[in-house]
Structure formats: structure tokens, C-alpha cells
Design an enzyme around this catalytic site. Structure first.
Site, PDB file in Angstrom:
ATOM      1  CB  SER A 126      -0.930   0.009   1.220  1.00 54.02           C
ATOM      2  OG  SER A 126      -1.925  -0.970   1.080  1.00 54.02           O
TER       3      SER A 126
ATOM      4  CB  SER B 160      -0.721   4.930   2.198  1.00 52.31           C
ATOM      5  OG  SER B 160      -1.894   5.639   2.555  1.00 52.31           O
ATOM      6  CE1 TYR B 161      -3.188   1.936  -5.581  1.00 49.01           C
ATOM      7  CE2 TYR B 161      -5.244   1.528  -4.407  1.00 49.01           C
ATOM      8  CZ  TYR B 161      -4.516   1.566  -5.584  1.00 49.01           C
ATOM      9  OH  TYR B 161      -5.127   1.237  -6.763  1.00 49.01           O
ATOM     10  N   PRO B 162      -3.657   5.797  -2.855  1.00 55.85           N
ATOM     11  CG  PRO B 162      -3.485   7.024  -4.841  1.00 55.85           C
ATOM     12  CD  PRO B 162      -2.789   5.960  -4.031  1.00 55.85           C
TER      13      PRO B 162
END
Length: 723
Positions: free
Chosen positions: A137, A319-321
Site C-alpha cells: 500500500s 499511501s495508496y490513494p
């Protein structure tokens, strides 16, 4: 040797960055190291390298748009390499077929689409080799190395590939068949345009058109309020007259009588109510919340926010949007002290420190592994960057995310809300509201730089003096204030994102409500911005000053679709439930696709049945008519009939219907396309030219009132002929 396949070039380079590597054309070579003893090759797709083939590649008869060839249902869905991406595909295929490659690592984004993009390519390459899955992530070196040390088995994520594939193929079926059906049937009504439909875009458009209709049909009503200023032993405060909680009067004379009655009279405080309210710090962002907040504060479109967040993710600083979660696990929470310590040294954030709480690892409001799905909430990573070195827009998005982490370590905000009831001459009742901040808490961060603005009723904000029940005074001043009821406001793009997420939760069907509470509503975190973009591109909506307007074309489509399942959140609810179950390995993709085929046939049949009742007289259809061209190459509108003043032709001239002889004989015959707020259709103009009057037309507006009338040509001018 291992072959790693990423989703995009920039992501691929981030995955290679913790290691020693050499960049080549379309790939990188990772040198032997403790994680890859024999080294590794890392290459990438370029987003969707492969696409579903068009109808004509299944059957040549499907190339021509025709109602007779519907439905379009392939026996087996196929993909092809996008023309512009063959070079990269051949690079990947060459590596897949190399004998020294013994294992392939799927390294697309850790979600459905990332899974599908890489797996479809491998299927096109006829891959038979062992596969593993990288699932991370964050793109920081620490996270990347941890991910390669803990690769998943390919079977652990296979079901989400089936989910993504089922979603794409079923959406293709619905979109391809319904779009052709509505386009061709509308052409039979003389409307020349292409009408794209879709499982998500059409229900979303229906919500926008519904609001447009509510605004159009809203009838503003006048009202009056009586506002008083009270004087109690040197203390002043204001109040609003009310009866049984209603402060608005429909009769101005009654409002004036109340004001006159109260003028200078004795007032007594009959009761005081106090209520203490506590407000917890806001949750961490998921993508929808981030998009809605950035739109409200900065007027960023959802796509712009996602694009910025994606850049920050690729840089390794958030982190992963595309996350749909607002929570983190204890593993992430354990890293917060390190991140916050770095943030405390930056000028932009240092005033927020020291924090009231040093850790939230045991705070279930933020740390809850059960509520983390594929990804945890959007948070800053340990790779902290000074926001002043970013672009202005990147700084805004990064700071929003950082501040959400900071406020999670702050105390709640506490307010006392006071309501005072004042009685004048034992008859007229007034209400006054105010609030007092007891503890600022997290608001010291959020509101310090106006990064999240207050949205509170100003009338509730008055600072009330210290008052007691039974205190007496007088009405110092009083006035009558007039106003008008206001129509609903158009959605902003941020509100539309939120609306899509919650669409359908008003349904009475309890089972569907459960589904929508578990799933995504309309679209997913990753696709909603794209859906709004599609509606713009298709000319179904316009965005002006951050307000979303339905266009004539969008409204026409939704009126055509009517009550069809195509515009229903109910269909989306059932669809999302089944797809979610496929992703969990609990449902069959084959059975789902059979249902999608049946639905496509039903949508075609619904369109055919409904088309007989379509009536577009109230629409201005000019934009959908095919224009003719004169000898000199200039476009002329469609001929509508003979001029009532001369022998010329009446044609479309843009904003009016006018005589073609204006330039030669100065004939001034002209009719506006919009009269008293009502669009006049070409059908009615044709009738007026041939018969002298139109049909009765509803919706003319004058002095705030609506009426129905015919337009007639009388005494060389347009007149109204009333019922």
C-alpha cells in the site's frame, strides 16, 4: 531469474529503487542481491495495455449500428493489444517466454484493476510459469522490500481478477447494447446524436437530472420573519419570533402586526436550555472523502485530486490513494510516532506540536483491522517531505492528509449550545441560539489555517450574555425581514462523489440497503472521478463555478430511459453484491455473466417498448438536427416552414427561428427559441407556421408564476392564447 511486471513505468522504477539496477528501453535489470540472488528483470504495462475487442471483430454484421442486429452478445470475450502499445507488449512477451525466467511476480496496483491489467497481458502471452503477487500500500523503499519478502501466492488474489474481468465484460455488454438501442431509437424521432449509456454513468446522470428537475419545478414562495433585539439590565441579545417551532410567516400583514404588538413591550426569559456537545476529530481520509474535501475547499475536480494523490503516492510520500477505508491496522499505527516526529521539525506543522496524545495504537476510532479491506486509509508515509518544496496543489493535498494524522492525536472539541426562550407580553414567543467553546481540541489544527472551513449557521453564532430564567427587560428594537424560499442547490463535484458513494441507500428494500452499506454505491473509489469525466466528455453535464448542470442532451437521455433498470441504483446494488461475492470467491463469474446477458436483452426490450411513448415537444431539439450547407459553404438551420410575413423560409438561426429573406428584403419575422423561460420546440414552430398557433405549452413563467398557453401569430406578432 524472476520477472516483475508493474502497472506503469513510474511505479516500476519505484519498485526497483531499493535495489541496484540498470535502466533499459522498456524495462530495468536488477542486479543480484539478497532478495533476488540471480537478479531480476522488471518491466511494466502502460496502464491498460490490452482492451476488449470491438463488436465487429466477433461478427462483421455488428459493425453497422442496427436494431436488427441487437443484442450483441459474444460467445467468449477476447482482448487485443492496444495499437499504440505493441512495442511494450512485445518486450513483456519476450521476457515471459525466456527459459531463464522461472517465476513471474504480478506487481500491478494492489487492487482489482491492477490485478486484471497484468493477468490479461500474461494470458495474451500464453504464460504457463509460476506466479506470485506483490501486495503493498506504499511505494517507500521499506514497504517495497517488505512486500518482496512477503509475496502472496497467485491463488490468493485470483478471485479479484475474476471480479475485475466480470465487471469489465458485463459493463461492455450493457453499454454496447443499451447505447446502440437508445441512439437508434432516438434517431427514429429525428434526434441525430450518439447516446452513450452505462451501468454507473446513467444512474449517476439520473441523479443530476433529478436535481435539475427539482430546481426547474420549484416554486419560490415569499415569507416574513420577525426579529427582535432584547435589552435585559444592560445586556442585549437578539431573537426570532416563532410559533410551535415555525419562524416563517406567509402573511406579511400578520408579521407586521406581531412586530407592532411587541414594540417596546416587556419581555421575560421563560426558559434557558443548555446542551453540551462533543465532537471527535475527523477520520482519516479515504479517496471519496479526500476528493469531497478538496473540492469544497479548493474547487479541485475529483479527477484533479486523484491525479495529485497518485503523484504523491508514486513519489512514496503517501499511501495508496484509491483506498475505500478510513482505518489503519496496528502495524501502520506503530509507525505514526516516527512520522510525526519528522513532521514536527517542519516549519509548516511545528506549531501543532507537542501533541496531546503520543500514540493512538489502541484507539479503535482509527485503528481497526476489521475495517481495513484491500488497503488502509490514506496517510503520509515515513518518507516525510517539506511541503514548501512541492507544487501549490500538491502541498494542499499533502497537508490535508498530514493534518488528518495530526488531529487524530488531539482531544475532542467541546461546545455548550444555549437556547433562550423569551416571552413578550405573555403572548409572543421568541427563540435565541448561541454557543460557547469549552475546549478547542482538534479544531486548533483544522481551522488554524482555514484548511477546512467552518460551515455553521451564522444565526446560531451570536455570543449570548450571561442570562437567567425569569429575567425581565424590554423589546429594544424589532423589525420584519422578508425573504423567499430557495430551490435546492445544484451539486458540486465533491457532493456528487459523496452522493455516488451513498446512492440508493434511501431504498425501502432492506436487503438492498444492506448491500449498499457493504459495497460501493455507484462506482468505486477508483472510478467515480472517471465517471464524472465521462459525463462531461459525453456533453451530458457541464460544470460551472463548481456547480454541476445537466445539459439538454443529458436530460433528454434520462427522460428516454425513464424507469428502466438502466437508471436504477437497485440494479447497481444487486450487481455490486454479486461482484463483491466473486471477489471473495463465493460466487460464480459464469453465472453472473449469464445474468448480465439477460439484463442486456431486457434493457433493449425496455427501450423499444418505451420509445412509443417518447414525447420531446418540450425540448429544444435544434442541437440534434443535422445542418444543411448553402452554396457558399455556410451552415443553415433546418427549414421549418414558410414565413408568415413573406414567401421566405423560416430557418434555425441560432438563438432564434427567423426568415431567410432578412438579408435580401429585410423581413424581420423572428421567434425566440426561449420565451418566458420556456424552450420552444421545432415541432411547435412548424405548427405555428402552418396552422397559425402551437399546441398548448406548459411552463411559461411570469412574475414568479407558471402558466400554460398556446403561441399564436396574430396582428403580425406573437401572442399568447390561454386555456
Amino acid at each position: 531469474m524472476k520477472l516483475i511486471i508493474a502497472e506503469k513505468p513510474d511505479q516500476g522504477l519505484k519498485l526497483a529503487s531499493p535495489f541496484s539496477y540498470t535502466k533499459k528501453d522498456g524495462y530495468v535489470e536488477i542486479s543480484p542481491n539478497q532478495w533476488f540472488p540471480n537478479g531480476a528483470l522488471l518491466t511494466w504495462a502502460i496502464g491498460h495495455l490490452c482492451e476488449l475487442v470491438p463488436p465487429e471483430e466477433y461478427d462483421p454484421k455488428w459493425k453497422k449500428w442496427s436494431l436488427e442486429t441487437l443484442p450483441i452478445i459474444p460467445n467468449h470475450f477476447q482482448h487485443r493489444v492496444t495499437k499504440s502499445k505493441w512495442k511494450q507488449f512485445n518486450i513483456i512477451k519476450g521476457f515471459v517466454n525466456r527459459k531463464d525466467i522461472d517465476e513471474i511476480i504480478i506487481a500491478g496496483d494492489a487492487e482489482r484493476e491492477g490485478e486484471a491489467i497484468v493477468r490479461i497481458i500474461l494470458e495474451k502471452c500464453n504464460n504457463q510459469k509460476k506466479m506470485k503477487r506483490l501486495w503493498i500500500s506504499s511505494l517507500t523503499p521499506k514497504s517495497v522490500i517488505h512486500g518482496f519478502e512477503n509475496l502472496l501466492e497467485e491463488s490468493e488474489t485470483r478471485s479479484i481478477y475474476y471480479e475485475a474481468l466480470s465487471r469489465a465484460c458485463a459493463d461492455w455488454l450493457v453499454g454496447m447494447n443499451a447505447s446502440r438501442a437508445y441512439t437508434l431509437l432516438l434517431q427514429k424521432k429525428g434526434i441525430s446524436d450518439v447516446f452513450s449509456t452505462g451501468r454507473v454513468q446513467t444512474p449517476t446522470l439520473a441523479l443530476i437530472v433529478k436535481r435539475e428537475k427539482e430546481i426547474e419545478n420549484f416554486k419560490s414562495e415569499p415569507f416574513w420573519e420577525v426579529l427582535a433585539t432584547f435589552h435585559m439590565d444592560g445586556k442585549n441579545y437578539s431573537g426570532k419570533w416563532h410559533k410551535d417551532g415555525e419562524t416563517r410567516l406567509q402573511d406579511e400583514s400578520m408579521a407586521k402586526k406581531i412586530a407592532e404588538f411587541c414594540k417596546g413591550k416587556e419581555a421575560i426569559i421563560s426558559s434557558i436550555e443548555k446542551e453540551r456537545k462533543e465532537f471527535q476529530p475527523p477520520l482519516f481520509f479515504n479517496l471519496s472523502a479526500l476528493q469531497a474535501t478538496a473540492n469544497k475547499l479548493y474547487k479541485f475536480s475529483p479527477k484533479h485530486t486523484l491525479d495529485i494523490a497518485q503523484k504523491l503516492y508514486v513519489k512514496g510520500i503517501i499511501s495508496y490513494p484509491r483506498s475505500d477505508s478510513s482505518f489503519v491496522t496496528k502495524e501502520e499505527a506503530a509507525s505514526f510516532p516516527e512520522i510525526l516526529q519528522k513532521l514536527s521539525k517542519l516549519e509548516r506543522y511545528k506549531d501543532y506540536f507537542p501533541l496531546p496524545k503520543t500514540s493512538i495504537i489502541n484507539n479503535s476510532r482509527y485503528v481497526n483491522a476489521k475495517k481495513v479491506t484491500d488497503h488502509y486509509a490514506i496517510i503520509p508515509t515515513e518518507q516525510v517531505v517539506n511541503p514548501t518544496k512541492m507544487s501549490a496543489d500538491e502541498e494542499k493535498i499533502y497537508s490535508l492528509i498530514v493534518e488528518r494524522l495530526i488531529v487524530a492525536h488531539y482531544e475532542k472539541a467541546i461546545f455548550d449550545y444555549t437556547t433562550i426562550h423569551t416571552l413578550v407580553e405573555n403572548r409572543a414567543t421568541f427563540i435565541s441560539k448561541g454557543k460557547e467553546q469549552i475546549q478547542e481540541g482538534w479544531r486548533a489544527v483544522i481551522y488554524k489555517n482555514n484548511s477546512e472551513q467552518k460551515n455553521e449557521n451564522q444565526e446560531d453564532d451570536q455570543d449570548l450574555p450571561s442570562l437567567q430564567e425569569g429575567e425581565k427587560g424590554i423589546v429594544k428594537a424589532i423589525k420584519v425581514k422578508g425573504g423567499k424560499t430557495q430551490p435546492p442547490k445544484r451539486y458540486t463535484e465533491g457532493q456528487l462523489i459523496t452522493l455516488m458513494k451513498t446512492a440508493g441507500k434511501h431504498l425501502e428494500d432492506e436487503e438492498l440497503i444492506k448491500v449498499l452499506n457493504k459495497t460501493e454505491g455507484l462506482g468505486t473509489e477508483a472510478t467515480r472521478a472517471g465517471i464524472i469525466g465521462v459525463l462531461k466528455d459525453r456533453k451530458y453535464i457541464e460544470v460551472k463555478k463548481n456547480q454541476v448542470f445537466a445539459t439538454n442532451k443529458g436530460t433528454l437521455l434520462i427522460e428516454s430511459v425513464g424507469d428502466s433498470l438502466l437508471a436504477s441504483p437497485e440494479m447497481t446494488a444487486k450487481w455490486e453484491q454479486r461482484l463483491h461475492e466473486i471477489g471473495e470467491g463465493k460466487a460464480s463469474p459464469n453465472i453472473f455473466m449469464e445474468q448480465a446477458k439477460k439484463l442486456s436483452i431486457k434493457l433493449i426490450n425496455d427501450a423499444r417498448e418505451n420509445s412509443g411513448e417518447w414525447d420531446f415537444q418540450h425540448f429544444d431539439l435544434t442541437e440534434f438536427q443535422k445542418n444543411k450547407t448553402s452554396k457558399n459553404g455556410k451552415k443553415l438551420g433546418t427549414k421549418l416552414g414558410k414565413c408568415r410575413k413573406c414567401d421566405g423560409d423560416v430557418v434555425d438561426k441560432g438563438k432564434i427561428f427567423g426568415c431567410s429573406n432578412y438579408n435580401t428584403s429585410k423581413c424581420d419575422f423572428a421567434i425566440s427559441k426561449k420565451i418566458l423561460g420556456r424552450s420552444i420546440s421545432q415541432t411547435n414552430i412548424k405548427k405555428l407556421l402552418t396552422e397559425g398557433s402551437t399546441d398548448f405549452i406548459k411552463g411559461f413563467k411570469k412574475d414568479g408564476k407558471e402558466f400554460t398557453a398556446k403561441l399564436e401569430w396574430k396582428d403580425n406578432k406573437i401572442s399568447f392564447l390561454y386555456k
